[in-house]
Design an enzyme around this catalytic site. Structure first.
Site, PDB file in Angstrom:
ATOM      1  N   GLU A  68       0.829  -1.206   0.000  1.00 61.19           N
ATOM      2  CA  GLU A  68       0.000   0.000   0.000  1.00 61.19           C
ATOM      3  C   GLU A  68       0.866   1.261   0.000  1.00 61.19           C
ATOM      4  O   GLU A  68       0.520   2.260  -0.635  1.00 61.19           O
ATOM      5  CB  GLU A  68      -0.932   0.012   1.210  1.00 61.19           C
ATOM      6  CG  GLU A  68      -2.030  -1.043   1.169  1.00 61.19           C
ATOM      7  CD  GLU A  68      -1.561  -2.398   1.672  1.00 61.19           C
ATOM      8  OE1 GLU A  68      -0.363  -2.522   2.031  1.00 61.19           O
ATOM      9  OE2 GLU A  68      -2.379  -3.337   1.696  1.00 61.19           O
ATOM     10  N   PRO A 270      12.224 -13.356   0.488  1.00 56.13           N
ATOM     11  CA  PRO A 270      11.064 -13.574   1.361  1.00 56.13           C
ATOM     12  C   PRO A 270      10.263 -12.289   1.544  1.00 56.13           C
ATOM     13  O   PRO A 270      10.822 -11.194   1.613  1.00 56.13           O
ATOM     14  CB  PRO A 270      11.693 -14.018   2.690  1.00 56.13           C
ATOM     15  CG  PRO A 270      13.086 -14.443   2.350  1.00 56.13           C
ATOM     16  CD  PRO A 270      13.484 -13.595   1.180  1.00 56.13           C
ATOM     17  N   ARG A 271       8.949 -12.448   1.644  1.00 55.30           N
ATOM     18  CA  ARG A 271       8.092 -11.280   1.876  1.00 55.30           C
ATOM     19  C   ARG A 271       8.439 -10.604   3.196  1.00 55.30           C
ATOM     20  O   ARG A 271       8.340  -9.381   3.310  1.00 55.30           O
ATOM     21  CB  ARG A 271       6.621 -11.736   1.873  1.00 55.30           C
ATOM     22  CG  ARG A 271       5.617 -10.644   2.215  1.00 55.30           C
ATOM     23  CD  ARG A 271       5.628  -9.527   1.189  1.00 55.30           C
ATOM     24  NE  ARG A 271       4.621  -8.535   1.488  1.00 55.30           N
ATOM     25  CZ  ARG A 271       4.762  -7.561   2.389  1.00 55.30           C
ATOM     26  NH1 ARG A 271       5.891  -7.480   3.087  1.00 55.30           N
ATOM     27  NH2 ARG A 271       3.801  -6.691   2.596  1.00 55.30           N
ATOM     28  N   GLY A 312      13.509  -2.867   0.895  1.00 52.97           N
ATOM     29  CA  GLY A 312      13.628  -1.762  -0.058  1.00 52.97           C
ATOM     30  C   GLY A 312      14.579  -1.998  -1.203  1.00 52.97           C
ATOM     31  O   GLY A 312      14.994  -1.039  -1.860  1.00 52.97           O
ATOM     32  N   PRO A 338       2.192  -8.195  -9.015  1.00 53.69           N
ATOM     33  CA  PRO A 338       3.124  -8.591 -10.076  1.00 53.69           C
ATOM     34  C   PRO A 338       3.649  -7.426 -10.912  1.00 53.69           C
ATOM     35  O   PRO A 338       4.465  -7.624 -11.809  1.00 53.69           O
ATOM     36  CB  PRO A 338       2.249  -9.493 -10.956  1.00 53.69           C
ATOM     37  CG  PRO A 338       0.889  -8.865 -10.858  1.00 53.69           C
ATOM     38  CD  PRO A 338       0.785  -8.333  -9.436  1.00 53.69           C
ATOM     39  N   LEU A 339       3.168  -6.206 -10.631  1.00 57.19           N
ATOM     40  CA  LEU A 339       3.493  -5.091 -11.524  1.00 57.19           C
ATOM     41  C   LEU A 339       4.970  -4.722 -11.505  1.00 57.19           C
ATOM     42  O   LEU A 339       5.534  -4.370 -12.540  1.00 57.19           O
ATOM     43  CB  LEU A 339       2.639  -3.877 -11.160  1.00 57.19           C
ATOM     44  CG  LEU A 339       1.150  -4.008 -11.497  1.00 57.19           C
ATOM     45  CD1 LEU A 339       0.381  -2.811 -10.993  1.00 57.19           C
ATOM     46  CD2 LEU A 339       0.950  -4.179 -12.996  1.00 57.19           C
TER      47      LEU A 339
END
Length: 438
Positions: A68, A270-271, A312, A338-339
């Site tokens: 977000e 990893p997220r 980042g 996915p952008l």
């Protein structure tokens, strides 16, 4: 449930929050111990400020987490260009780090206060926002009520409602009507989301498209990229990004299956970077050699996995490859954006569980820029095919670029929808003498 019972239920929520307030500090202590809160700034979660409020118009922008936050950065820059101060709140340590790296001192960053009466009242009384813009799917009753009580416009941008959230709110239709009706404006991500917000009581509701299509590609350090690419040499690469538990194991399976033929380098991001130790331990148990970005490890010819366990630096990792599997889609549900992969020249692969990004994937798949795979074995076949078939890979990359270009325009639509709220703030800011803005 009739309207009277719905109001009683919301009152009960507020009273419960007041009763639970003494437990807020122990709760935050526990989250701090688990690494989910910033120890030095945990008081912000109770509504205590750690920065001065500037004079002049101020808009409170809230973005729940990393995705977000990335989505609203172009909108924030538009507000700043109009001389409006921006207070940006986020809810995670990783998103706070992203704000620092991408926006620095351009905005005031605070952690979002808990949705309890005393923290929220304290927060709003101090910051006195002229408007509140939220890029999040969650609805926080106390926050909505306190802003509404002060007649502060509440605007939801890039708004979406997942299948699960929509079904849950439908079960509490009258409560939903009371809460969603407090929103001054909803700018939805898709026609489906717009219809869901209208059905739950929001008005007016407009459709903009996905703000993430108007974001800039994630930044990177050119010298760092050059150094790593020199170390990679002629080896083929592929990346598994935004992975959740179980998907790193899938990436390890793919690597081991393809290694005899390709000797490729696999990049795993990893997220949640704090899982780096656990992911490395799992990979080593499988006999794989790991280089970690957080340790500045070199990539040697013997390195199997480059573990991107930093915040980042997605722009770095995606520029190291042309094949990207986007996680939270095999072992978890919901999908991830996915952008960024499509923007940075990657053929995109995903699992089937992408309901949170359904429209985005539909558009990219329709253009030919992404492919959906069912399981780990199919992922291995797809990675092998794309690494060895230059024409097919390039066609997917070009199609992904085209899809991203087609999705642009949400920012201008959103800004136009916001003009009745932000134009008066711009006029007020520019009429104020420069000395009064200090």
């Amino acid at each position: 449930m009739n309207m009277g019972l719905a109001r009683m239920a919301l009152l009960g929520y507020r009273v419960a929050g007041i009763c639970l307030y003494p437990l807020a500090s122990p709760y935050l202590d526990y989250r701090t111990f688990k690494g989910k809160e910033d120890r030095q700034r945990r008081s912000e979660r109770l509504g205590f400020p750690s920065a001065a409020r500037p004079r002049g118009p101020l808009v409170w922008v809230h973005a729940a987490s990393v995705g977000e936050t990335n989505a609203v950065i172009p909108l924030i820059r538009e507000l700043l260009r109009r001389d409006i101060h921006v207070l940006l709140t986020t809810g995670t340590v990783t998103s706070a780090a992203l704000v620092k790296s991408r926006l620095g001192d351009e905005v005031i960053h605070q952690y979002v206060p808990l949705d309890l009466k005393f923290p929220i009242k304290r927060f709003i009384a101090y910051w006195r926002p002229d408007a509140a813009i939220t890029a999040e799917s969650e609805i926080w009753p106390t926050t909505l009520s306190e802003l509404s009580r002060r007649n502060i416009p509440q605007i939801r941008v890039n708004a979406r409602l997942s299948d699960r959230s929509y079904a849950r709110w439908q079960g509490y239709g009258t409560i939903a009507e009371l809460l969603f009706g407090k929103l001054s404006l909803v700018v939805a991500r898709s026609d489906v989301d717009a219809e869901r917000f209208r059905d739950l009581g929001a008005w007016p509701v407009l459709t903009s498209g996905n703000l993430k299509g108007d974001t800039d590609p994630p930044p990177y350090d050119e010298k760092v990229l050059e150094g790593y690419m020199a170390q990679v040499g002629e080896r083929r690469t592929w990346a598994a990004i935004c992975t959740f538990e179980g998907e790193e194991e899938a990436a390890a399976f793919v690597h081991r299956a393809l290694k005899p033929r390709h000797q490729q380098l696999t990049i795993i991001v990893p997220r949640h970077p704090e899982r780096g130790d656990a992911v490395e331990a799992m990979l080593k148990e499988k006999g794989l050699t790991v280089a970690r970005r957080s340790r500045n490890d070199a990539i040697t010819p013997e390195t199997d996995i480059f573990l991107g366990d930093t915040i980042g630096e997605m722009g770095l990792y995606l520029r190291m490859t042309e094949v990207s599997f986007v996680g939270r889609s095999l072992s978890e549900k919901g999908g991830q954006n996915p952008l960024e992969s499509a923007m940075l020249g990657c053929a995109v692969l995903t699992g089937p569980n992408v309901e949170n990004f359904r429209e985005t994937y539909q558009q990219i798949i329709r253009k030919g820029g992404a492919r959906m795979i069912r399981d780990t074995e199919m992922l291995a076949k797809a990675v092998h095919y794309l690494m060895t078939n230059d024409i097919a890979r390039r066609k997917m990359i070009d199609s992904g670029h085209e899809a991203v270009q087609d999705m642009r325009g949400a920012l201008s639509t959103t800004v136009k929808a916001l003009e009745p709220y932000i134009n008066p703030l711009t006029v007020s800011a520019r009429l104020r003498p420069a000395s009064a803005n200090g």
